[in-house]
Scaffold this motif. Structure first.
Motif, mmCIF file in Angstrom:
data_model
loop_
_atom_site.group_PDB
_atom_site.id
_atom_site.type_symbol
_atom_site.label_atom_id
_atom_site.label_comp_id
_atom_site.label_asym_id
_atom_site.label_seq_id
_atom_site.Cartn_x
_atom_site.Cartn_y
_atom_site.Cartn_z
ATOM 1 N N GLU A 22 2.191 0.410 -5.134
ATOM 2 C CA GLU A 22 3.656 0.010 -3.974
ATOM 3 C C GLU A 22 4.366 0.920 -3.699
ATOM 4 O OE1 GLU A 22 4.757 2.818 -8.656
ATOM 5 O OE2 GLU A 22 3.186 0.905 -7.453
ATOM 6 N N ALA A 25 3.050 -0.249 0.708
ATOM 7 C CA ALA A 25 4.326 -1.175 2.171
ATOM 8 C C ALA A 25 5.059 0.162 2.887
ATOM 9 C CB ALA A 25 5.434 -1.432 1.233
ATOM 10 N N ARG A 26 5.543 1.643 2.031
ATOM 11 C CA ARG A 26 6.776 2.236 2.979
ATOM 12 C C ARG A 26 5.005 2.800 3.310
ATOM 13 N NH1 ARG A 26 8.868 6.053 -1.308
ATOM 14 N NH2 ARG A 26 6.927 5.795 -2.567
ATOM 15 N N ALA A 28 3.215 1.608 5.593
ATOM 16 C CA ALA A 28 2.626 0.372 6.777
ATOM 17 C C ALA A 28 4.425 0.802 7.791
ATOM 18 C CB ALA A 28 2.785 -0.913 6.265
ATOM 19 N N GLU A 29 5.230 0.533 7.227
ATOM 20 C CA GLU A 29 6.456 0.624 7.300
ATOM 21 C C GLU A 29 6.770 2.216 8.456
ATOM 22 O OE1 GLU A 29 9.402 0.747 4.198
ATOM 23 O OE2 GLU A 29 8.944 -1.668 4.223
ATOM 24 N N ALA A 61 -0.076 -4.995 2.662
ATOM 25 C CA ALA A 61 0.537 -4.662 3.646
ATOM 26 C C ALA A 61 0.206 -4.475 5.635
ATOM 27 C CB ALA A 61 1.392 -3.340 3.505
#
Length: 114
Positions: A22, A25-26, A28-29, A61
């Motif tokens: 989880e 994605a963070r 990548a952001e 991601a």
């Protein structure tokens, strides 16, 4: 990402402690393009996420992902060479992780990629 203790060495490289699917994605952001996992599967027992699961989330991601398990108590010369090649060849910024981030940081320093 404020709850993840990311240690930046420079604009191209950072380390972190154990990451989970989880978190991808963070990352990548936050602008990371690649992730290197230096922690062998099972090192932390059954609670440790499997590399395959982290890889699946990383690719979903849009991150490049490499699994390079390294025994932190017995880092070998080839481990350092391989790590240095990964950091240089992967799109940056690159984030490497292990149990605490120390092993990945030591690999980075030993590879002379500072």
């Amino acid at each position: 990402m404020s709850d993840l203790p990311i240690t930046r060495f420079n604009d191209h490289f950072a380390v972190a402690p154990q990451l989970a699917p989880e978190d991808m994605a963070r990352l990548a952001e936050a602008g990371f393009k690649s992730v290197i996992n230096n922690r062998p599967d099972g090192e932390g027992g059954p609670a440790q996420p499997l590399s395959a699961d982290i890889e699946q989330a990383a690719r979903a991601a849009g991150l490049e992902y490499r699994y390079q398990p390294v025994n932190g108590a017995a880092i070998q010369a080839q481990d350092v060479v391989t790590f240095g090649e990964l950091v240089k060849s992967l799109p940056g910024p690159v984030l490497a992780f292990c149990r605490s981030g120390t092993r990945s940081g030591n690999l980075y320093r030993a590879a002379g990629t500072l």
